[in-house]
Design an enzyme around this catalytic site. Sequence first.
Site, PDB file in Angstrom:
ATOM      1  N   ARG A 332     -23.563  81.244 -37.709  1.00  0.00           N
ATOM      2  CA  ARG A 332     -24.080  80.190 -37.870  1.00  0.00           C
ATOM      3  C   ARG A 332     -25.436  79.915 -38.568  1.00  0.00           C
ATOM      4  O   ARG A 332     -25.881  78.693 -38.683  1.00  0.00           O
ATOM      5  CB  ARG A 332     -24.192  79.384 -36.392  1.00  0.00           C
ATOM      6  CG  ARG A 332     -23.012  79.425 -35.774  1.00  0.00           C
ATOM      7  CD  ARG A 332     -22.200  78.262 -36.110  1.00  0.00           C
ATOM      8  NE  ARG A 332     -20.867  78.216 -35.389  1.00  0.00           N
ATOM      9  CZ  ARG A 332     -20.990  77.709 -34.136  1.00  0.00           C
ATOM     10  NH1 ARG A 332     -21.952  76.826 -33.657  1.00  0.00           N
ATOM     11  NH2 ARG A 332     -19.780  77.713 -33.353  1.00  0.00           N
ATOM     12  N   ASP A 349     -21.927  79.765 -29.170  1.00  0.00           N
ATOM     13  CA  ASP A 349     -21.620  79.641 -30.363  1.00  0.00           C
ATOM     14  C   ASP A 349     -20.422  80.929 -30.882  1.00  0.00           C
ATOM     15  O   ASP A 349     -19.448  80.841 -31.197  1.00  0.00           O
ATOM     16  CB  ASP A 349     -22.372  79.439 -31.411  1.00  0.00           C
ATOM     17  CG  ASP A 349     -22.974  78.125 -31.370  1.00  0.00           C
ATOM     18  OD1 ASP A 349     -22.615  77.091 -30.516  1.00  0.00           O
ATOM     19  OD2 ASP A 349     -24.011  77.472 -32.097  1.00  0.00           O
ATOM     20  N   ASP A 496     -26.449  70.541 -26.269  1.00  0.00           N
ATOM     21  CA  ASP A 496     -27.833  71.117 -26.233  1.00  0.00           C
ATOM     22  C   ASP A 496     -28.778  69.796 -26.048  1.00  0.00           C
ATOM     23  O   ASP A 496     -29.836  70.260 -25.623  1.00  0.00           O
ATOM     24  CB  ASP A 496     -28.127  71.493 -27.733  1.00  0.00           C
ATOM     25  CG  ASP A 496     -27.863  72.946 -28.017  1.00  0.00           C
ATOM     26  OD1 ASP A 496     -27.747  73.559 -27.171  1.00  0.00           O
ATOM     27  OD2 ASP A 496     -27.665  73.088 -29.425  1.00  0.00           O
ATOM     28  N   GLY A 712     -18.716  74.880 -34.460  1.00  0.00           N
ATOM     29  CA  GLY A 712     -17.795  75.494 -33.790  1.00  0.00           C
ATOM     30  C   GLY A 712     -16.214  74.693 -34.022  1.00  0.00           C
ATOM     31  O   GLY A 712     -15.135  75.157 -33.381  1.00  0.00           O
TER      32      GLY A 712
END
Length: 802
Positions: A332, A349, A496, A712
């Site tokens: 990522r 992730d 998040d 994702g």
Amino acid sequence: MRYGYFDNERREYVIDRVDLPTSWTNYLGVEDMAAVINHTAGGYCFYRTPEYHRISRFRGNSVPMDRPGFYVYLRDRADGDYWSASWQPVGKPLTRATYKARHGLSYSVYECDYRGIYSEQRMTIPRGENVLIWDVKVTNNTAGPRQLSIFSYLEFSFHHIMIDNQNFQMSLYCAGSSYEDGIIEEDLFYEQEGYQYFASDFTPDGFDTLRSDFLGTYHTETDPDSVVTGKCKGTTELGGNHCGTLMKDFTLQPGETARFVYFLGEGRRAEGARIRAKYADRGRLEDAYRDLAEYWDRKLSKLVIDTPDAGMNTMINIWNLYQSEINVMFSRFASFIEVGGRVGLGYRDTAQDAMTIPHSNPDKCRQRIIELLKGLTTTGYGLHLFQPEWFEEQTGVKPFKSPTVIPEADKSTVIHGLKDACSDDALWLIPSIVEYIKETGDLAFADLQLPYADTYMEGKDLTESVYDHMKRILDFSAEQVGQTGVCKGLRADWNDCLNLGGGESALVSCLHYWALTNFVELAVRLDRPEDVRRYGEIAAHVKEVINTVLWDGEWFLRGFTVSGRKIGCSADREGRVHLESNAWAILSGAAEEEKGRKALESMDRYLYTPYGLLLNTPAYTVPDDEIGFVTRVYPGLKENSSVFSHPNPWAQAAACRLGRGDLAMKFYLALCPYHQNDRIETRVSEPYSYCQFIAGKDHAKFGRAHHPFMTGSGGWSYFTATRYILGLKPGFDELTVDPCIPADWKEFRAQRSFRGATYDIHVTNPDGVMKGVKEIVVDAVPMERIPVFEAGTKHTVEVRMG
Ligand code: GLC
């Protein structure tokens, strides 16, 4: 409006209108050297880490857009006219020049046709070498001879992204260049082994190593002084900003083609000379291209599908697998959005990414799973963001302390406490481990002994099996529950921006349930009855809590704030319905049938848009810090009521769990980037990659996709489409085919490799059902299940639905 097309034959996306509204990117390199590059050769490359060891500089989020990169200029010596091999940076009017960019699997090609000169610049990082190769061919398609010059340009970086961007009174004096034997060497004075080289397979007629020499004051990459004047300055310097320019004058007769190869690599001049000598044999270049193509062939051939949906075929057979692989590789942190200031492994992730491709990259998935298990604390939570090197014995010579060298981990700070733990992080790892074992058949993996992050840092010699690590993860979630029995949200759950602290998260309880059932399945297979009983009981309890405490009448709640307020209930004016809790209540198997059915209908009714499902709706407009940062994000963006892509496949899989192939496909098609190829005026971003989010209906740019590749949704879309919609699921001792498709699909085919054997699968649907298998015939013999066959063998599987 479209800007390009999928060329499935060559496994390329061809951009034939290069004046795109934003950069469309690609990834080069599958080992230590890597580059992120766009459709106009803008981008950057790095060795191992984009934070500490960048080779070339990049000014992200800047103007002119996404510069610099790896530029090749051509100049006509007859009249001084010049252009670039990629459309930018010179940017010749597209009425006079024809440009194309082709993004392939780990390579990109820039084509240009201008005033009868055709050029092609191919960018690749071969396996086994730390070098970015720029392979340029120039052809004269005019009737007379042409006198031309070729120039290259890249800007070297000071390695560390911070050093590149601040404290110039230091950094400007840390790099120096030299030129000898036709090779530019860039020397990072701060480092012991901080060297890069830039070489070519021809003897240059000129060179520049200083950015200011090549560009000239008040010029940019668009009109570099050396190209305008046709003359390089040929100087080197210790200190300053450095570039790689090697130029050559050449003449092309009509129909003649010349080839120029540049090498940007890690190491000193001698290494550059070695690479130059190696590829002087052009056959070696072709070998490198073939090797890379075969590398991807091997991966893509693990599963090839042929369904009635062309978009699904192209995505699954090429681009979606590519994206999933890239996520596992890059975890990522390298893109034009994440420009390298954060590296390491994001726990959740990486754990999810690693679940999605054990069939095409078992070694990397295993590596990631082990790294994550080593980043687990004995308390049972994972370190939210960490560098795997922290938990590896460091061997070799220690580098001297330098601002550009990766700092050693500070033992006292790397283990963050519970207050920084995310409640979901480590739970994702359980199904990833189970999927890995099912795919590979490697049951012994469960017994592999590994340390924990905290005890390792404390110097204690504690190791436990993978299996015991899993138990600690599950026990942690069982303990971390709030007043109602639902798992606490802690710093955040998957979302998040939902910062519940001691408040409670429906998503995490559902995830806990899913992880528990995965674990119990493994415990059954390993014949550990005590654990089957114990974790089975916990699962039953969690299921009960989900169906009683979290049911709101039409859908599942998203959770509770720390003061006990419901989140996502019918009485809410904002954030009334949420995707994660509903998708996961069903997908995990926790939701009772009737509740699941209603929750699915609610997702369809309230969250569906033509671009995919909204994460929540209506958008939050009033800040509410008990709920979290999501209430302070603009409506329709990011986690506040956008089509956040990552959870979309969860809803697709949920639809499959309830046998609703129609809804699963409706949701799948809405998000599928392929199907937006002709709607770029709205989508803006590339149609060959899933993006992190798509602006929601409460935003003026509804439908605009943001942040390609690193999301994702890549891995999850692949996982859902193949395991749930097409229903191809590896088991511990069998391969299951249990599709959930639209009723009007008459048939589909898939070739799946499983434990080394090849299964040619043909699914027919004569009764037009969405789910249900009536008959399985393996190699012409009716069977109850599809067995695991010996590696190297080939089998036909006929599955009749009904
Ligand atoms: C980003 C983060 C991911 C998080 C998601 C939702 O994609 O990388 O960890 O789950 O946003 O907040």
